[in-house]
Scaffold this motif. Structure first.
Motif, PDB file in Angstrom:
ATOM      1  N   ASN A  66       0.825   4.242  -1.439  1.00 47.61           N
ATOM      2  CA  ASN A  66       0.247   5.591  -1.305  1.00 47.61           C
ATOM      3  C   ASN A  66      -0.030   5.944   0.139  1.00 47.61           C
ATOM      4  O   ASN A  66       0.370   7.016   0.619  1.00 47.61           O
ATOM      5  N   SER A  67      -0.699   5.075   0.864  1.00 48.09           N
ATOM      6  CA  SER A  67      -1.030   5.385   2.256  1.00 48.09           C
ATOM      7  C   SER A  67       0.212   5.333   3.140  1.00 48.09           C
ATOM      8  O   SER A  67       0.349   6.129   4.071  1.00 48.09           O
ATOM      9  N   GLU A  68       1.132   4.423   2.853  1.00 41.79           N
ATOM     10  CA  GLU A  68       2.336   4.317   3.693  1.00 41.79           C
ATOM     11  C   GLU A  68       3.236   5.536   3.519  1.00 41.79           C
ATOM     12  O   GLU A  68       3.819   6.032   4.478  1.00 41.79           O
ATOM     13  N   TRP A  69       3.355   6.047   2.289  1.00 40.10           N
ATOM     14  CA  TRP A  69       4.201   7.223   2.079  1.00 40.10           C
ATOM     15  C   TRP A  69       3.589   8.461   2.723  1.00 40.10           C
ATOM     16  O   TRP A  69       4.310   9.373   3.122  1.00 40.10           O
ATOM     17  N   GLN A  70       2.274   8.521   2.848  1.00 42.93           N
ATOM     18  CA  GLN A  70       1.649   9.634   3.569  1.00 42.93           C
ATOM     19  C   GLN A  70       2.012   9.575   5.051  1.00 42.93           C
ATOM     20  O   GLN A  70       2.265  10.615   5.668  1.00 42.93           O
ATOM     21  N   VAL A  71       2.047   8.380   5.607  1.00 48.22           N
ATOM     22  CA  VAL A  71       2.466   8.209   7.009  1.00 48.22           C
ATOM     23  C   VAL A  71       3.927   8.603   7.168  1.00 48.22           C
ATOM     24  O   VAL A  71       4.302   9.320   8.098  1.00 48.22           O
TER      25      VAL A  71
ATOM     26  N   GLN B  79       0.844  -1.196   0.000  1.00 45.29           N
ATOM     27  CA  GLN B  79       0.000   0.000   0.000  1.00 45.29           C
ATOM     28  C   GLN B  79       0.880   1.247   0.000  1.00 45.29           C
ATOM     29  O   GLN B  79       0.920   1.993   0.976  1.00 45.29           O
TER      30      GLN B  79
ATOM     31  N   ASP C 208       5.647  10.648   5.324  1.00 46.36           N
ATOM     32  CA  ASP C 208       5.803  12.087   5.112  1.00 46.36           C
ATOM     33  C   ASP C 208       5.617  12.874   6.409  1.00 46.36           C
ATOM     34  O   ASP C 208       6.267  13.889   6.615  1.00 46.36           O
ATOM     35  N   GLY C 209       4.784  12.390   7.291  1.00 46.26           N
ATOM     36  CA  GLY C 209       4.537  13.079   8.551  1.00 46.26           C
ATOM     37  C   GLY C 209       5.577  12.808   9.627  1.00 46.26           C
ATOM     38  O   GLY C 209       5.559  13.426  10.688  1.00 46.26           O
TER      39      GLY C 209
END
Length: 118
Positions: A30-35, A28, A37-38
């Motif tokens: 897309n969702s993991e890279w959003q995590v 996953q 990024d934070g």
């Protein structure tokens, strides 16, 4: 729970978190890279928590393959590389792999402004 599961990485998380992070990036992204990024992580934490353990996988697999399973040579059979040579090769590949990650990171850092990155 094994002793490996109880150990803590550089970010203070267990090794199960490392496996979960790798699965997340692969399955996953897309969702993991959003995590990701934070998160705020230093280069040393990345090396200790991710790069060092994950970079050990190919040399260990190569060591097992060359010394325990052997290399198939046509018309000759299977040749098993002596343990000392296989271990030296594995260590060399490990160190060069870590150095390659560092050099690639420098190149990416240098090229990032070209693509609007930081």
């Amino acid at each position: 729970m094994s002793a490996l599961d109880d150990s803590i990485d550089a970010q203070g998380r267990g090794k199960q978190a490392l496996v979960a992070r790798v699965k997340g990036i692969i399955l996953q992204p897309n969702s993991e890279w959003q995590v990701i990024d934070g998160e705020s992580t230093t280069a040393a934490q990345l090396y200790m928590g991710y790069i060092i353990p994950l970079s050990a996988i190919p040399p260990i697999a190569g060591f097992i393959g060359m010394s325990l399973l052997g290399v198939s040579v046509p018309f000759v059979g299977t040749y098993r590389v002596p343990m000392g040579i296989a271990l030296t090769s594995a260590i060399t590949r490990y160190v060069l792999g870590l150095a390659a990650v560092y050099v690639i990171a420098l190149i990416i850092d240098g090229l990032a402004p070209t693509f609007g990155g930081e």
